[in-house]
Design an enzyme around this catalytic site. Structure first.
Site, PDB file in Angstrom:
ATOM      1  CG  HIS A   1      -2.089  -0.937   1.122  1.00 40.77           C
ATOM      2  ND1 HIS A   1      -1.910  -2.299   1.175  1.00 40.77           N
ATOM      3  CD2 HIS A   1      -3.414  -0.746   0.992  1.00 40.77           C
ATOM      4  CE1 HIS A   1      -3.091  -2.897   1.093  1.00 40.77           C
ATOM      5  NE2 HIS A   1      -4.025  -1.985   0.965  1.00 40.77           N
TER       6      HIS A   1
ATOM      7  N   GLY B   1      -0.424  -2.306  -5.862  1.00 44.32           N
ATOM      8  CA  GLY B   1      -1.361  -3.392  -5.624  1.00 44.32           C
ATOM      9  C   GLY B   1      -2.743  -2.883  -5.267  1.00 44.32           C
TER      10      GLY B   1
ATOM     11  CD  GLU C   1     -11.766  -5.601   2.145  1.00 43.13           C
ATOM     12  OE1 GLU C   1     -12.178  -5.078   3.184  1.00 43.13           O
ATOM     13  OE2 GLU C   1     -10.709  -5.273   1.591  1.00 43.13           O
TER      14      GLU C   1
ATOM     15  CD  GLU D   1     -14.463  -1.418   1.479  1.00 44.77           C
ATOM     16  OE1 GLU D   1     -13.632  -0.550   1.777  1.00 44.77           O
ATOM     17  OE2 GLU D   1     -14.163  -2.501   0.939  1.00 44.77           O
TER      18      GLU D   1
ATOM     19  CB  CYS E   1     -10.595   2.723   3.943  1.00 52.31           C
ATOM     20  SG  CYS E   1     -11.506   1.170   3.945  1.00 52.31           S
TER      21      CYS E   1
END
Length: 639
Positions: free
Chosen positions: A141, A192, A319, A335, A403
């Site tokens: 990340h 990624g 996810e 999400e 997030c």
């Protein structure tokens, strides 16, 4: 020949594509969104700031963590801080606040103090694992966090004029540009978790530095090429490339080059951020192949893999997406960040092609899958947004991976940018939200005043104010949910069929100061049915009124909701309840319910259960779980 063609396409894009009217030029004052924006400013922003402090996310930039000490900085904590900074910058542009401004300045000073001499800026890989810097792009990340920090810097500069964070992020972007690419000694890698691509386009737009646009294009174009970079970097680390939790690079949309991708797959948020960047690059470079790929992906998503709430992403495991028509209700992931990503992608599609289907999805996600993610008081959040619950799923004040709270907090104060768009000959109205906008059509400045009680009512009044008569096209979205619509200009009826272009009523004329436009969209309650291939919803019905999807909660419907049936011929009524959670239109109708009290302890019997009449009460989906815990159902059995 190629460069000349590209230049002409870019010129076309600059002159013809619609540019969103900045939120700083839009004052929202309606009864639906204004209270939410105010709560975001007064409650959600300080709540988030407090948790950034108490969880160590801000303190991580002091770079004083040591092994054995608690509170090890996480690999993406920087992104949470960045999104809060972006949100705070937007809020300051709307409402000056000396205390908030001081918090922002203090946070920026702390962040920039952590920047390394070469421009690198990430607390975790500076003090926890410095030897892993840029060694695992697949999982770590780094570029994702950099992207969010760049977005924060752009927002802060655009709303305050201060350059401290922007200059620091330009140095970071320069470091990234020097590190990645096809040149000697550069890494041919990419992120990624997509985010850096769209952020670099924003940085290019505000600085004019073409290198940032070129790096964004490199990241998108390099993605999915063979030999696969994530395999190569794994080997260099001494890892087995197959030792990957998700087993497939569909997870991060790097399984094939982006132009060859035909289906939305993998992690939903990563997909939305990638597609948003692809559209940005198509707009800025005139690359029609990226636009074509996005058209294909959009169609696949909306026809096979999107929930009726505008939520996307089925599975907790990745996810994200699974298979066509695999849209379970109780285990829906959906999400909040993914719905926000869909709003972002939809707006970008609208810039290139003013087609109401993009605005319809943007609106649908906003009113259902996005704002369901935050409680009415602004301090509790959903990460996942299921369409059915037995009463165990509730909003939380924060998450280890936060997030979604920080994504909501940055969306609400910038909502104004999604309502209107212009170019030199067009003013488009995408969303119906009471507001006043200062816009430019070509060189002419004008003010557009929109008055409405949307989404509770379908009447909208628009009034133009300008210094001189001006010729332009006014494009007004006719919502896809509307079955009966009327338009008047200065009291005279407009033939909607004669002026409809891709779902927008397009009225070209010389407009004068004081001209008024009235729209009226009928808002009956409608039954919605799912595609037969969605096995979870066969024999079931959902309720919709205007842009809102409705649901049933146990608080209004005692007993097991799964035992309830809505007859096909049942009359359904809608009425506004000003006392219900800040005011909302409530739906009521006669339903049937199988009662359990006549079974006398039997588990099975040879006579069918007896249905009894029940007054069903349905509320907007975004309002669920704001009262006592209980069951939830969006899809009801139909008979």
């Amino acid at each position: 020949m190629t460069s000349n063609l590209l230049a002409s396409q870019v010129t076309f894009a600059q002159e013809s594509y619609l540019r969103p009217v900045p939120f700083t030029q839009v004052n929202i004052d309606d009864v639906f969104w204004k209270p939410r924006i105010d709560k975001n400013r007064l409650h959600t922003l300080p709540h988030s700031y407090h948790l950034l402090q108490t969880t160590g996310r801000l303190a991580a930039f002091r770079l004083d963590w040591e092994p054995g000490k608690g509170g090890e900085p996480h690999i993406f904590w920087d992104s949470d801080v960045a999104k809060w900074l972006e949100a705070a910058s937007y809020s300051l542009a709307n409402v000056p606040d000396t205390e908030l401004e001081a918090q922002v300045d203090e946070a920026i000073a702390l962040i920039t103090s952590a920047q390394q001499p070469d421009g690198y800026l990430n607390p975790h890989f500076t003090i926890v694992e410095p030897e892993m810097r840029w060694k695992n792009l697949r999982d770590n990340h780094e570029l994702y966090g950099a992207g969010h920090m760049i977005e924060a810097a752009v927002a802060h500069f655009q709303t305050t004029g201060k350059r401290t964070l922007l200059d620091a992020m330009c140095r970071y972007a320069d470091h990234i540009a020097a590190t990645f690419g096809t040149g000697p000694g550069q890494l041919r890698g990419y992120d990624g978790h997509q985010e850096i691509e769209l952020a670099l386009v924003k940085l290019y737009e505000v600085t004019g530095e073409k290198r940032y646009l070129q790096v964004a294009a490199y990241f998108v174009n390099e993605r999915g090429r063979s030999p696969h970079y994530f395999d190569e970097e794994a080997v260099r680390r001494g890892d087995n490339p197959r030792d990957f939790q998700h087993q497939t690079y569909e997870y991060n949309q790097s399984h094939v080059p982006v132009r060859e991708q035909k289906e939305v797959v993998g992690h939903a948020v990563r997909a939305m951020y990638l597609y948003s960047a692809m559209i940005d690059l198509a707009r800025e470079t005139g690359d029609g192949t990226l636009l074509e790929a996005c058209h294909t992906l959009w169609d696949h998503l909306c026809r096979t893999r999107m929930y009726v709430t505008g939520g996307i992403g089925t599975s907790r495991h990745n996810e994200g997406f699974t298979a066509d028509y695999d849209l379970p209700n109780e285990t829906a992931y959906a999400e909040t960040c993914a719905a926000i990503g869909l709003v972002m992608w939809s707006q970008r599609m609208l810039r290139l092609d003013c087609d109401s289907r993009y605005a319809d999805v943007m609106e649908h996600a906003l009113y259902n899958g996005v704002i369901s993610g935050v409680s009415q008081d602004g301090t509790l959040f959903f990460y996942e947004n299921p369409l059915a619950s037995t009463g165990q799923h509730h909003r939380q004040p924060w998450y280890d991976v936060s997030c979604c709270p920080t994504n909501i907090v940055r969306l609400l104060p910038s909502l104004g940018q999604y309502i209107y768009a212009t170019n030199k000959e067009t003013l488009a109205v995408h969303l119906y939200i009471q507001s006043e906008a200062r816009v430019y059509v070509g060189e002419q400045e004008l003010t557009l005043r929109q008055q409405t009680n949307y989404p509770w009512e379908g009447a909208i009044a628009l009034r133009l104010q300008m210094n001189a008569p001006t010729a332009f096209r006014l494009k007004l979205r006719i919502p896809g949910w509307s079955r009966q619509s009327t338009i008047k200009v200065n009291g005279e009826d407009i033939d909607l069929n004669a002026c409809l272009e891709q779902g927008y009523a397009t009225i070209g004329r010389v407009w004068n100061d004081g001209d008024e436009i009235q729209l009226d969209f009928a808002m009956p309650v409608e039954r919605v049915y799912a595609h037969p291939a969605i096995s979870f919803d066969v024999g079931r019905v959902a309720l919709q009124r205007g842009p809102l999807i409705y649901c049933l909660e146990s608080a209004d419907n005692p007993g097991a909701l799964e035992n309830m049936f809505l007859p096909m011929d049942a009359e359904i009524e809608a009425s506004y309840d000003p006392q219900f959670l800040g005011g909302a239109v409530i739906i009521q109708g006669k339903a049937l319910r199988y009662e359990e009290d006549d079974w006398a302890g039997q588990l099975y019997r040879t006579t069918p259960p007896h249905p009894v009449s029940h007054t069903m009460r349905a509320i907007p989906y975004y309002l669920w779980d704001n009262r006592e815990p209980g069951e939830l159902r969006v899809w009801l059995k139909s008979c």
